[in-house]
Scaffold this motif. Structure first.
Motif, short mmCIF file in Angstrom:
data_model
loop_
_atom_site.label_atom_id
_atom_site.label_comp_id
_atom_site.label_asym_id
_atom_site.label_seq_id
_atom_site.Cartn_x
_atom_site.Cartn_y
_atom_site.Cartn_z
N CYS A 132 -40.49 -14.15 -43.30
CA CYS A 132 -41.95 -14.15 -43.34
C CYS A 132 -42.46 -15.58 -43.33
CB CYS A 132 -42.44 -13.45 -44.60
SG CYS A 132 -41.45 -12.04 -45.03
N LYS A 133 -42.54 -16.13 -42.14
CA LYS A 133 -43.06 -17.51 -42.08
C LYS A 133 -44.16 -17.62 -41.05
CE LYS A 133 -39.19 -18.74 -39.16
NZ LYS A 133 -38.15 -19.69 -38.86
N SER A 134 -44.99 -16.65 -41.03
CA SER A 134 -46.02 -16.67 -39.99
C SER A 134 -47.26 -17.42 -40.41
CB SER A 134 -46.41 -15.25 -39.60
OG SER A 134 -46.77 -14.55 -40.76
N ILE A 135 -47.44 -17.67 -41.68
CA ILE A 135 -48.65 -18.38 -42.09
C ILE A 135 -48.26 -19.82 -42.39
CG2 ILE A 135 -50.58 -18.47 -43.67
CD1 ILE A 135 -50.76 -15.92 -42.37
N GLN A 136 -48.59 -20.69 -41.43
CA GLN A 136 -48.37 -22.12 -41.65
C GLN A 136 -49.64 -22.82 -41.23
OE1 GLN A 136 -44.98 -23.27 -39.40
NE2 GLN A 136 -43.60 -21.98 -40.58
N LEU A 137 -50.18 -23.59 -42.13
CA LEU A 137 -51.45 -24.24 -41.87
C LEU A 137 -51.28 -25.75 -41.93
CD1 LEU A 137 -53.35 -22.19 -44.53
CD2 LEU A 137 -53.42 -21.73 -42.11
N GLN A 138 -51.92 -26.42 -40.99
CA GLN A 138 -51.93 -27.87 -41.03
C GLN A 138 -53.36 -28.29 -41.38
OE1 GLN A 138 -49.41 -30.09 -39.78
NE2 GLN A 138 -50.61 -31.96 -39.89
N LEU A 139 -53.50 -28.95 -42.50
CA LEU A 139 -54.83 -29.38 -42.94
C LEU A 139 -55.00 -30.86 -42.65
CD1 LEU A 139 -54.49 -26.75 -44.75
CD2 LEU A 139 -55.86 -27.93 -46.40
N ASN A 140 -56.02 -31.19 -41.89
CA ASN A 140 -56.35 -32.61 -41.66
C ASN A 140 -57.57 -32.93 -42.49
OD1 ASN A 140 -54.33 -33.11 -39.89
ND2 ASN A 140 -55.52 -32.65 -38.08
N ILE A 141 -57.36 -33.75 -43.52
CA ILE A 141 -58.46 -34.06 -44.42
C ILE A 141 -59.14 -35.31 -43.91
CG2 ILE A 141 -59.05 -34.54 -46.81
CD1 ILE A 141 -56.32 -33.26 -47.48
N GLY A 142 -60.40 -35.16 -43.55
CA GLY A 142 -61.15 -36.30 -43.05
C GLY A 142 -62.04 -36.88 -44.12
N VAL A 143 -63.14 -37.47 -43.69
CA VAL A 143 -64.05 -38.10 -44.64
C VAL A 143 -64.90 -37.06 -45.34
CG1 VAL A 143 -65.94 -39.71 -44.85
CG2 VAL A 143 -64.05 -40.23 -43.37
N GLU A 144 -65.39 -36.10 -44.55
CA GLU A 144 -66.27 -35.12 -45.17
C GLU A 144 -65.82 -33.70 -44.93
OE1 GLU A 144 -70.04 -35.80 -43.57
OE2 GLU A 144 -70.50 -37.49 -44.87
N GLN A 145 -64.89 -33.52 -44.03
CA GLN A 145 -64.51 -32.16 -43.66
C GLN A 145 -63.01 -32.04 -43.69
OE1 GLN A 145 -66.14 -31.98 -39.80
NE2 GLN A 145 -67.98 -30.94 -40.48
N ILE A 146 -62.59 -30.77 -43.74
CA ILE A 146 -61.16 -30.48 -43.64
C ILE A 146 -60.99 -29.61 -42.40
CG2 ILE A 146 -59.18 -29.47 -44.76
CD1 ILE A 146 -60.64 -29.84 -47.39
N ARG A 147 -60.12 -30.01 -41.57
CA ARG A 147 -59.87 -29.23 -40.35
C ARG A 147 -58.54 -28.53 -40.53
NH1 ARG A 147 -59.14 -31.03 -34.40
NH2 ARG A 147 -57.27 -31.85 -35.35
N VAL A 148 -58.59 -27.21 -40.35
CA VAL A 148 -57.37 -26.42 -40.55
C VAL A 148 -56.90 -25.94 -39.19
CG1 VAL A 148 -56.38 -24.45 -41.71
CG2 VAL A 148 -58.28 -25.67 -42.76
N VAL A 149 -55.65 -26.18 -38.89
CA VAL A 149 -55.06 -25.68 -37.65
C VAL A 149 -54.04 -24.64 -38.04
CG1 VAL A 149 -53.81 -26.27 -35.58
CG2 VAL A 149 -55.39 -27.92 -36.57
#
Lengths: 643, 212
Positions: free
Chosen positions: A481-498
């Protein structure tokens, strides 16, 4: 004359008659031929002294001829030469021998007298006592005088030595000052004004535009007493720094919850650390470095406060005394303060509470120093000649702006328009966002055990961007069960999740958003896990939905559902999992096993009993198993009958 | 940088240049455009000296645009053009012996700049030696660089506030070797302005009466 004793033969040998003229190589000697008669006569004639009176000459030879002489010379020429017999070569020898003999006889007599004492004896001569006797007072005085002279000499010598030693020490001290001055000059800029030596500790030569003069004075330390012991930290050179640069300073950057009362502002920030009581005789380089640091901190703070007042932003920055307060995020307060202590103990404290030691963001303080140094470099490099020499001053890329007809948007993108304050606020925002994200993930991870959440933070970050990889797994089933993998890019004001499936989601800085998102992902993970498990166990997936539209509405995200059926088709497991509502598992049994199904007249064939019938809910909490997936596996195993 | 179209709007009957400009401003504001500062375009004329006799003297035009503040454009009428740094003007001073500045021929257009989503509209008063001679309107569609793709859209937009004064497709686009589908250059804008300034210069006898 000789009394007994054997006679001593005295042999006399004349010299070689002829002189050796030459010795040839084979040892043969060539003698000088003897003088002929006429030559001999000439030689003898030369010896005659014709100045002497002829009487003595005449008497001389007559007297000598009477002496007992063994062989008078037969060939003597009487006419011209009056040969003096006392001048015959052996005369001196004879006289010497005779004298020696006399002496020896006398000595012999004296010694025999001494030895035998028969006829004569030796007697000491009595000395006149009155001649030798001197008064003792004189002796004393003379001794004293001589001693005094000797002492005086010694003292003089000692005095000279002392003086030279003192001079040496003085010279060494003199040399110390010069060598210290040389060392000082190798590190700092000095110039001589009149009879004073002044130095410059400002950053003006490095490109700073701060109007402080930064002049220090070099003074010679002459207040040392040579008699007393020299203290260990004595330095012949000391510097006098301007009075407003005394002490030490640092810039404190901290993020706090917004103070509810605006009247709290204006309190002067205290030192977190009290500086040690520095002795007055601090070495010059420490003093100068501390003063330079104070100057740099003042410059940073002046630049920041100038920008805070000039730059218009949505929420204005407050500049109060030695603090600049701005709001990076609502409810949050960033305060940058200049803390300057002059070393004297303060009797009163401005505010009673102490600020927490880990409040101070050292990274930002360091970054401020770096930014101001970069700014210095920029002001310097813009004076540096551009290449080619005809190009205008400024950024290199800007030189293309003319020929390439850049419009205003492109030009402004090339030019740095951000000031120091904006940059540092952005960095502070990023740091805060990153730490809050980390805290959110950590609290979730500690609160929820199933499924597990893992965060792998990347080592390499930017001042404005960091990234973290979040994995949601179930313990023991990581490979499946490894289907949920998230990459979080933390910026200055926002977080972008891929997401692993390609979706890109932008979250704001709100903590709740991230938490809700992660919770919804966790609930989705459970259902995904069932799907993967079904593949492994051989069960077939009948339906799968990430966002079901049925059932109670979730406040966070959506519920997901899956239906899987056993390999032989007899049993079906239906799972619905929501972030808030939890999981609901229902199992469908074949009709034959259902007890409460009434027998109906319509279905008469026995084969219809093999179909699946009603659903029954599983008491999931009472189910055996460590986590959801384990329980599910056990359930599936239980529902798969053994062949 | 987008496709630009420069046209001249005639002065309304019985109204002065300023009043016509104000009318246009009002129309744009009603449309929903937002004022975004000012703009200026100017053009200086240089006469080439020392030409072979019999040939007409070539005129060199040096133009500046506030959109590209660091550039100077130099072009011959209908001939080649050059985009250069702002130092080009200094170079022209050095070339005084070859190119003489015809000081009385300087034309410039100054006015306000409006932004309406992807469109930039610049309405300017064309002035020659500080006397207004006409009105220039420049419409730029920033989202596209191919005139062939967006000319229809631009025309429709211009019709909405210019009405009958909407121009046809500018000749610079059609006269290119690749036709309408070649990407635009700032030179195209400048050539259009040059054309307009030329027209205004020729009009000077007539326009001088209706102004002041």
């Amino acid at each position: 004359m000789m009394s007994g004793g054997p006679a001593v033969r005295v042999s006399i040998e004349s010299q070689c008659e002829r002189q050796v003229q030459e010795v040839s190589l084979d040892g043969l000697e060539t003698y000088v031929p003897p003088l002929s008669m006429s030559q001999n006569l000439a030689k003898l004639a030369q010896r005659i002294d014709f100045d002497q009176s002829s009487d003595s000459e005449q008497d001389g030879p007559e007297r000598e001829s009477r002496e007992p002489w063994s062989k008078p010379e037969p060939e003597e020429d009487e006419g011209a030469v009056k040969f003096q017999p006392s001048l015959w070569p052996w005369d001196s020898v004879r006289n010497n021998l005779r004298g020696a003999l006399t002496e020896m006889c006398v000595l012999h007599d004296v010694l025999s007298v001494l030895k035998e004492k028969k006829y004569m004896a030796l007697d000491p001569v009595s000395q006149d006592p009155s001649v030798t006797k001197t008064p003792q007072v004189f002796q004393l005085i003379s001794k004293k005088k001589s001693l005094a002279t000797a002492a005086q000499l010694l003292l003089k010598g000692a005095e000279k030595l002392n003086k030279s030693l003192a001079e040496n020490q003085e010279q060494r001290r003199q040399r110390d000052f010069n060598s210290e001055l040389l060392r000082l000059r190798s590190q700092w800029k000095l110039r001589k004004v009149g009879d004073k030596i002044l130095g410059d500790l400002s950053y003006r030569s490095a490109g700073s535009l701060f109007p402080h003069h930064g002049t220090f004075e070099v003074i010679k330390n002459t207040d040392l007493d040579l008699d007393k012991k020299v203290p260990d930290d004595y330095c012949p050179l000391s510097v006098q720094i301007p009075s407003d640069l005394e002490g030490s300073a640092y810039i404190k950057v901290s993020i706090q919850k917004q103070s509810p009362d605006i009247g709290d502002l204006g309190t002067v920030s205290l030192f977190r650390r009290q500086p040690k009581a520095k002795p007055a005789s601090q070495t010059w380089h420490v003093k100068l470095e501390a003063a330079q640091n104070v100057l740099l901190c003042k410059e940073i703070f002046a630049q920041l406060s100038r920008e805070a007042v000039q730059i218009k932003s949505q929420i204005p920055h407050i500049v109060v005394k030695n603090q600049i307060i701005s709001q990076p995020f609502p409810g949050l307060q960033l305060s940058i303060s200049l803390c300057h202590s002059t070393g004297e103990k303060r009797s009163q404290r401005a505010s009673p509470e102490k600020s927490k030691p880990d409040d101070h963001l050292y990274v930002l303080e360091h970054n401020l120093h770096q930014l101001i140094r970069e700014f210095h470099k920029q002001t310097l490099s813009s004076v540096v000649m551009p290449h080619p020499a005809s190009a205008p001053f400024g950024h290199k890329r800007l030189r293309l702006a003319g020929p390439m007809a850049y419009d205003k948007a492109e030009i402004s993108s090339l030019q740095q328009s951000e000031g120091l304050l904006e940059k540092i606020i952005k960095q502070a925002k990023h740091i805060f966002l990153r730490s809050r994200t980390a805290r959110t993930i950590d609290t979730l991870a500690s609160r929820i055990e199933d499924p597990q959440i893992q965060a792998h933070w990347s080592n390499i970050n930017d001042v404005y961007e960091s990234s973290v990889k979040v994995l949601i797994t179930s313990q023991g089933y990581e490979q499946i069960c490894k289907s949920i993998q998230l990459q979080l890019n933390i910026g200055v004001e926002q977080i972008r999740v891929v997401h692993r499936d390609g979706r890109v989601i932008t979250l704001s800085h709100q903590e709740q958003e991230l938490q809700d998102f992660l919770l919804s992902q966790m609930s989705q993970h459970q259902v995904h896990a069932v799907q993967q498990l079904a593949k492994v166990m051989g069960w077939h997936v009948l339906s799968f939905s990430n966002h079901v539209g049925l059932g109670p509405i979730e406040s966070i995200g959506n519920a997901s559902a899956i239906t899987v059926t056993s390999p032989n088709g007899e049993y079906t497991i239906s799972v619905r999992n929501g972030p808030e509502s939890g999981c609901k598992v229902l199992v469908q049994f074949p009709r034959s096993q259902a007890k409460e199904l009434p027998k109906s007249d319509v279905l008469q064939d026995a084969r219809w009993t093999h179909l699946r019938g009603p659903y029954k809910e599983v008491h999931w909490s009472r189910m055996e198993g460590r986590n959801f997936v384990y329980k599910m596996e056990l359930l599936m195993a239980a529902l798969t009958p053994c062949p | 940088m987008g496709v630009t179209c420069v046209c001249q709007v005639p002065v309304a009957e019985g109204k002065s240049v300023q009043q016509t400009v104000d009318m246009l401003h009002k129309k744009l504001e009603q449309l929903g455009a937002v004022k975004q500062g000012n703009f200026w375009v100017d053009c200086e004329t240089y006469q080439a000296t020392g030409n072979a006799t019999g040939q007409p003297t070539k005129l060199l035009y040096v133009m500046h645009n506030s959109e590209t503040p660091l550039s100077s454009m130099a072009l011959f009428e209908g001939g080649p053009g050059l985009t250069a740094d702002a130092n080009f003007d200094v170079l022209m001073v050095k070339l005084k012996s070859h190119f003489q500045n015809a000081k009385g021929h300087k034309v410039e257009s100054r006015g306000t700049r409006y932004r309406y989503c992807d469109f930039l509209v610049k309405i300017g008063t064309v002035a020659m030696s500080s006397s207004a001679r006409g009105i220039s309107v420049e419409v730029e569609y920033c989202a596209c660089v191919i005139p062939g793709d967006c000319w229809n859209l631009m025309k429709e937009f211009m019709q909405s506030f210019l009405g009958s004064s909407t121009p046809e497709l500018p000749a610079v686009f059609t006269s290119k070797a690749e036709g309408l589908y070649a990407p635009v250059d700032c030179m195209d804008t400048m050539s259009q302005y040059l054309e307009l300034f030329g027209k205004v210069r020729k009009q000077q006898v007539l326009a001088g009466s209706g102004v002041r």
